[in-house]
Design a protein around this motif. Structure first.
Motif, PDB file in Angstrom:
ATOM      1  N   GLU A  27       0.899  -0.933  -0.087  1.00  0.00           N
ATOM      2  CA  GLU A  27      -0.138  -0.165   0.090  1.00  0.00           C
ATOM      3  C   GLU A  27       0.584   0.946   0.174  1.00  0.00           C
ATOM      4  OE1 GLU A  27       0.990  -0.384   4.300  1.00  0.00           O
ATOM      5  OE2 GLU A  27       0.408  -1.645   2.618  1.00  0.00           O
ATOM      6  N   PRO A  28       0.326   3.086  -0.240  1.00  0.00           N
ATOM      7  CA  PRO A  28       0.710   3.431  -0.395  1.00  0.00           C
ATOM      8  C   PRO A  28       1.832   4.067   1.179  1.00  0.00           C
ATOM      9  CG  PRO A  28      -0.729   4.022  -1.326  1.00  0.00           C
ATOM     10  CD  PRO A  28      -0.896   2.899  -0.570  1.00  0.00           C
ATOM     11  N   LYS A  29       2.228   4.965   1.237  1.00  0.00           N
ATOM     12  CA  LYS A  29       2.505   5.637   2.628  1.00  0.00           C
ATOM     13  C   LYS A  29       1.010   6.176   3.213  1.00  0.00           C
ATOM     14  CE  LYS A  29       5.638   9.822   4.401  1.00  0.00           C
ATOM     15  NZ  LYS A  29       6.063  10.568   3.975  1.00  0.00           N
ATOM     16  N   TRP A  30       0.357   6.887   2.105  1.00  0.00           N
ATOM     17  CA  TRP A  30      -0.788   7.504   1.981  1.00  0.00           C
ATOM     18  C   TRP A  30      -1.879   7.617   1.297  1.00  0.00           C
ATOM     19  CZ3 TRP A  30      -0.115  11.636  -0.184  1.00  0.00           C
ATOM     20  CH2 TRP A  30       1.029  12.776  -0.270  1.00  0.00           C
ATOM     21  N   TYR A  31      -2.668   7.310   1.240  1.00  0.00           N
ATOM     22  CA  TYR A  31      -3.801   7.887  -0.503  1.00  0.00           C
ATOM     23  C   TYR A  31      -4.351   9.113   0.323  1.00  0.00           C
ATOM     24  CZ  TYR A  31      -4.717   2.896  -1.762  1.00  0.00           C
ATOM     25  OH  TYR A  31      -4.825   1.736  -1.797  1.00  0.00           O
ATOM     26  N   CYS A  32      -4.975   9.716  -0.917  1.00  0.00           N
ATOM     27  CA  CYS A  32      -5.382  11.476  -0.854  1.00  0.00           C
ATOM     28  C   CYS A  32      -6.820  11.741  -1.713  1.00  0.00           C
ATOM     29  CB  CYS A  32      -3.776  12.393  -2.039  1.00  0.00           C
ATOM     30  SG  CYS A  32      -4.189  13.784  -1.383  1.00  0.00           S
ATOM     31  N   PRO A  33      -7.666  11.584  -0.803  1.00  0.00           N
ATOM     32  CA  PRO A  33      -8.905  11.786  -1.125  1.00  0.00           C
ATOM     33  C   PRO A  33      -9.513  12.729  -1.411  1.00  0.00           C
ATOM     34  CG  PRO A  33      -8.981  11.314   1.592  1.00  0.00           C
ATOM     35  CD  PRO A  33      -7.566  11.310   0.919  1.00  0.00           C
ATOM     36  N   ILE A  34     -10.374  13.055  -1.792  1.00  0.00           N
ATOM     37  CA  ILE A  34     -10.930  14.529  -2.190  1.00  0.00           C
ATOM     38  C   ILE A  34     -11.188  15.201  -0.805  1.00  0.00           C
ATOM     39  CG2 ILE A  34     -11.382  14.053  -5.307  1.00  0.00           C
ATOM     40  CD1 ILE A  34     -14.600  14.038  -3.827  1.00  0.00           C
ATOM     41  N   LEU A  35     -11.743  14.475  -0.329  1.00  0.00           N
ATOM     42  CA  LEU A  35     -12.588  14.664   0.988  1.00  0.00           C
ATOM     43  C   LEU A  35     -11.301  14.316   2.522  1.00  0.00           C
ATOM     44  CD1 LEU A  35     -15.504  14.573   2.053  1.00  0.00           C
ATOM     45  CD2 LEU A  35     -14.441  13.456   0.640  1.00  0.00           C
ATOM     46  N   PRO A  36     -10.920  15.068   3.428  1.00  0.00           N
ATOM     47  CA  PRO A  36     -10.642  14.911   4.442  1.00  0.00           C
ATOM     48  C   PRO A  36     -11.447  13.101   5.019  1.00  0.00           C
ATOM     49  CG  PRO A  36     -11.213  16.568   5.438  1.00  0.00           C
ATOM     50  CD  PRO A  36     -11.555  17.211   3.361  1.00  0.00           C
ATOM     51  N   MET A  37     -11.061  11.896   5.093  1.00  0.00           N
ATOM     52  CA  MET A  37     -11.591  10.899   5.611  1.00  0.00           C
ATOM     53  C   MET A  37     -11.764  11.285   6.852  1.00  0.00           C
ATOM     54  SD  MET A  37     -13.213   9.746   3.197  1.00  0.00           S
ATOM     55  CE  MET A  37     -13.949   8.066   4.928  1.00  0.00           C
ATOM     56  N   ASN A  60     -17.004  24.303   2.089  1.00  0.00           N
ATOM     57  CA  ASN A  60     -15.189  24.851   2.918  1.00  0.00           C
ATOM     58  C   ASN A  60     -14.498  24.592   1.988  1.00  0.00           C
ATOM     59  OD1 ASN A  60     -17.279  26.294   5.132  1.00  0.00           O
ATOM     60  ND2 ASN A  60     -16.496  24.266   6.248  1.00  0.00           N
ATOM     61  N   ILE A  61     -14.871  23.322   1.514  1.00  0.00           N
ATOM     62  CA  ILE A  61     -13.572  22.924   0.206  1.00  0.00           C
ATOM     63  C   ILE A  61     -13.715  23.710  -0.456  1.00  0.00           C
ATOM     64  CG2 ILE A  61     -12.529  21.439  -1.289  1.00  0.00           C
ATOM     65  CD1 ILE A  61     -13.005  18.764   0.813  1.00  0.00           C
ATOM     66  N   ARG A  62     -15.033  24.337  -1.106  1.00  0.00           N
ATOM     67  CA  ARG A  62     -15.015  24.959  -2.828  1.00  0.00           C
ATOM     68  C   ARG A  62     -15.014  26.937  -1.897  1.00  0.00           C
ATOM     69  NH1 ARG A  62     -20.358  21.943  -4.669  1.00  0.00           N
ATOM     70  NH2 ARG A  62     -18.752  20.247  -5.592  1.00  0.00           N
ATOM     71  N   LYS A  63     -15.127  26.714  -0.604  1.00  0.00           N
ATOM     72  CA  LYS A  63     -14.717  28.009  -0.318  1.00  0.00           C
ATOM     73  C   LYS A  63     -13.462  28.914  -0.345  1.00  0.00           C
ATOM     74  CE  LYS A  63     -18.976  28.956   2.233  1.00  0.00           C
ATOM     75  NZ  LYS A  63     -20.011  29.143   3.712  1.00  0.00           N
ATOM     76  N   LEU A  64     -12.548  27.336   0.199  1.00  0.00           N
ATOM     77  CA  LEU A  64     -11.189  27.464   0.435  1.00  0.00           C
ATOM     78  C   LEU A  64     -10.626  27.840  -1.338  1.00  0.00           C
ATOM     79  CD1 LEU A  64      -9.014  27.637   2.636  1.00  0.00           C
ATOM     80  CD2 LEU A  64      -8.737  25.180   2.143  1.00  0.00           C
ATOM     81  N   LEU A  65     -11.329  26.646  -2.230  1.00  0.00           N
ATOM     82  CA  LEU A  65     -10.824  26.995  -3.351  1.00  0.00           C
ATOM     83  C   LEU A  65     -11.124  28.447  -4.277  1.00  0.00           C
ATOM     84  CD1 LEU A  65     -11.566  24.255  -4.819  1.00  0.00           C
ATOM     85  CD2 LEU A  65      -9.606  24.515  -4.326  1.00  0.00           C
ATOM     86  N   LEU A  76     -11.749  22.377  11.282  1.00  0.00           N
ATOM     87  CA  LEU A  76     -10.618  23.490  10.340  1.00  0.00           C
ATOM     88  C   LEU A  76      -9.661  24.162  10.473  1.00  0.00           C
ATOM     89  CD1 LEU A  76     -13.526  26.819   9.784  1.00  0.00           C
ATOM     90  CD2 LEU A  76     -13.417  24.662   8.985  1.00  0.00           C
ATOM     91  N   GLU A  77      -8.711  23.569  11.093  1.00  0.00           N
ATOM     92  CA  GLU A  77      -6.972  23.291  10.857  1.00  0.00           C
ATOM     93  C   GLU A  77      -6.367  22.446  10.359  1.00  0.00           C
ATOM     94  OE1 GLU A  77      -5.074  23.878  14.552  1.00  0.00           O
ATOM     95  OE2 GLU A  77      -5.727  25.628  14.825  1.00  0.00           O
ATOM     96  N   ILE A  78      -7.510  21.322  10.596  1.00  0.00           N
ATOM     97  CA  ILE A  78      -7.353  20.182   9.770  1.00  0.00           C
ATOM     98  C   ILE A  78      -7.935  20.210   8.179  1.00  0.00           C
ATOM     99  CG2 ILE A  78      -8.308  16.951   9.599  1.00  0.00           C
ATOM    100  CD1 ILE A  78      -8.506  17.698  12.636  1.00  0.00           C
ATOM    101  N   LEU A  79      -8.379  20.475   8.151  1.00  0.00           N
ATOM    102  CA  LEU A  79      -9.018  20.539   6.302  1.00  0.00           C
ATOM    103  C   LEU A  79      -8.136  22.082   6.193  1.00  0.00           C
ATOM    104  CD1 LEU A  79     -11.255  20.379   4.263  1.00  0.00           C
ATOM    105  CD2 LEU A  79     -12.632  22.000   5.628  1.00  0.00           C
ATOM    106  N   PHE A 133      -4.798  19.424   4.975  1.00  0.00           N
ATOM    107  CA  PHE A 133      -4.699  18.242   4.256  1.00  0.00           C
ATOM    108  C   PHE A 133      -5.476  19.111   2.981  1.00  0.00           C
ATOM    109  CE2 PHE A 133      -8.223  17.119   1.862  1.00  0.00           C
ATOM    110  CZ  PHE A 133      -8.454  15.951   1.723  1.00  0.00           C
ATOM    111  N   CYS A 134      -6.420  20.504   2.862  1.00  0.00           N
ATOM    112  CA  CYS A 134      -6.549  20.942   1.221  1.00  0.00           C
ATOM    113  C   CYS A 134      -5.001  21.270   0.528  1.00  0.00           C
ATOM    114  CB  CYS A 134      -7.343  22.334   1.437  1.00  0.00           C
ATOM    115  SG  CYS A 134      -9.024  21.964   1.944  1.00  0.00           S
ATOM    116  N   ILE A 135      -4.497  22.059   1.594  1.00  0.00           N
ATOM    117  CA  ILE A 135      -2.957  22.446   0.967  1.00  0.00           C
ATOM    118  C   ILE A 135      -2.294  21.139   0.113  1.00  0.00           C
ATOM    119  CG2 ILE A 135      -0.803  23.048   1.772  1.00  0.00           C
ATOM    120  CD1 ILE A 135      -1.785  24.734   4.139  1.00  0.00           C
ATOM    121  N   LEU A 136      -1.863  19.782   0.671  1.00  0.00           N
ATOM    122  CA  LEU A 136      -1.927  18.885   0.728  1.00  0.00           C
ATOM    123  C   LEU A 136      -1.963  18.366  -0.868  1.00  0.00           C
ATOM    124  CD1 LEU A 136       0.135  16.782  -0.093  1.00  0.00           C
ATOM    125  CD2 LEU A 136      -1.063  15.450   1.402  1.00  0.00           C
TER     126      LEU A 136
END
Length: 488
Positions: free
Chosen positions: A126-136, A164-169, A311-314, A317-320
């Motif tokens: 498996e990978p070091k981590w997966y990268c979903p489209i939103l933080p699981m 919130n992701i769309r607002k950040l974008l 929100l800190e977690i989000l 996550f969004c930066i990566l």
């Protein structure tokens, strides 16, 4: 390490191994959980107990109130209910599972090519981590206790996360998010006495006959455990009701389903004033709390990190996630460019052969390869260089190895122009040329569209697809609930 999840995909290592194996097996049809355990142990180098892995799979598939907001696996069979908090699930040899339709929308297949995969004694796992489209980790929450560390993160509403992701974008400020559990009918609100806690309230109403009806319990308070608590409020066995002055309930009845709660309580007349004085919530323990002061996660570099708010977690996550979209786009551009060049070279090659401009019959292979280079046809090595992903680099090294083996006299017959010379004889027709030209036009249009698409637009499209699927799943669940209610 095994008990604390990563902020990127919200997984502990065992959960990541389950998902990796499910993707590798393309688990679209039901498979017995016991069989899946064996497959994971083989393909993902799982070195721990089978029972632990079975529980991991079961937890990923559970969908009752208080478990997952989006279950990544489908529970085909008895995977547990809110009656006992999932502990009433059947044995692994009796239950089946498969990937949910939402899973591959959250973990997009195109991201698989830009992940960093681990190696276990020469075996790619498996990978070091997966990268979903939103933080699981926000979507389904997380709990764990490791050596020196623990974590507790509540579930959140996927639609609030998407908004919130769309607002950040778009450079807008994100809105605060409270925990949310799918199907929960109670309330969750900030605590008035502690800024790091949230109050969780169940639901109780008085009926026309004076009975107290409890229709929701606090999150993670399970029906069976609550029943035992109510039994402790009843008169003790062997004593008459008149001899017991401290009991609160005269009687209670149960009208539950696997997904809903309904207790009907008869309060003892002598305890009615006490209940009114203390309040229903306190007397019947319909109030609990959720702490938000222990949100510890591994970041994308593997460092233990404390987060103060969701929100800190989000934001982290969004930066990566945006960086991974840049990598995905780069990979897709390279892939489409390579495919476009292959089609272009094939069309030109067939035309030259059909028109007699290139003769293949009775010629030495080495002379033919030299002429193809002189005519400007790109070798597979050059085509691989157009792609920038690690997988394409790996393919290029394989091709280089094949070419080196041929030069050293190895029995391999492969060359950098096999994609041309290996075409079937029936491909050397004008009809095939026209077909390839149509494919080339479509591929060029696809590449142009991708180049004109920003990474923010790519993310938006993925979120749109997931939102539509969530709406569909909610509609199916509501329809099923309505049919069950009609039968009751």
């Amino acid at each position: 390490m095994r008990s604390i999840p990563c902020v990127v995909d919200g997984f502990k290592p065992s959960q990541r191994k389950v998902l990796f194996s499910a993707f590798k097996k393309k688990l679209k049809s039901d498979l017995k959980v016991a069989q899946l355990v064996g497959y994971i142990s083989e393909q993902a180098a799982y070195h721990h107990g089978e029972m632990s892995l079975e529980n991991t799979i079961v937890n990923l598939a559970q969908n009752f109130v208080g478990s997952n907001n989006i279950n990544l696996l489908v529970p085909s069979g008895q995977f547990g209910t809110r009656l006992q908090g999932g502990k009433d699930h059947a044995a692994a040899r009796y239950i089946y599972t498969r990937l949910s339709v939402a899973t591959r929308l959250i973990f997009h297949p195109d991201d698989d090519h830009v992940l960093e995969y681990l190696d276990e004694e020469g075996q790619r796992i498996e990978p070091k981590w997966y990268c979903p489209i939103l933080p699981m980790v926000l979507l389904n929450g997380a709990e764990g206790i490791g050596v020196g560390w623990s974590t507790a993160i509540p579930n959140h509403n996927p639609r609030e996360i998407i908004r919130n992701i769309r607002k950040l974008l778009r450079g807008q400020p994100m809105a605060p998010m409270l925990p949310w559990y799918r199907g929960f009918k109670g309330s969750i609100a900030p605590s008035e006495s502690d800024a790091d806690r949230l109050d969780v309230l169940g639901t109780a109403e008085r009926g026309a006959d004076g009975a107290l009806e409890i229709t929701e319990l606090p999150v993670k308070v399970w029906t069976q455990g609550y029943k035992e608590f109510l039994e402790s409020l009843m008169p003790e066995e062997g004593k008459r009701r008149g001899e017991q002055s401290s009991h609160i309930l005269e009687d209670f009845t149960e009208h539950h389903t696997e997904n809903t709660v309904r207790f009907v309580l008869r309060v003892a007349p002598e305890a009615a004033q006490k209940v009114d004085r203390q309040g229903v919530e306190k007397t019947f323990k319909l109030k609990s709390s959720i702490a938000t002061s222990n949100m510890m996660l591994f970041n994308h570099e593997g460092r233990m990190t404390r987060y103060n708010t969701a929100l800190e977690i989000l934001e982290d996550f969004c930066i990566l996630r945006r960086e991974m979209y840049v990598k995905r786009k780069s990979y897709l551009v390279g892939k489409l460019t390579k495919e476009k060049e292959i089609l272009s070279n094939k069309a030109r090659f067939i035309l030259m052969v059909v028109r007699g401009e290139l003769e293949l019959r009775g010629r030495k292979k080495a002379d033919l390869l030299v002429e193809l280079k002189q005519l400007g046809f790109k070798s597979m090595r050059e085509l691989n260089a157009l792609a920038s992903s690690s997988l394409q680099d790996e393919a290029a090294s394989v091709e280089a190895g094949d070419a080196g083996a041929e030069a050293s006299g190895a029995p391999s017959e492969k060359s950098d122009f096999d994609y041309l010379l290996g075409m079937a004889l029936w491909s050397l027709t004008f009809e095939k040329v026209e077909e390839i030209k149509r494919q080339l036009e479509a591929k060029s249009a696809e590449l142009d569209e991708l180049l004109a698409t920003s990474v923010e637009q790519m993310w938006d499209r993925d979120l749109d697809a997931l939102s539509a699927t969530l709406d569909q799943l909610d509609a199916e669940e509501a329809e099923e609930a309505a049919s069950v209610a009609a039968l009751a």
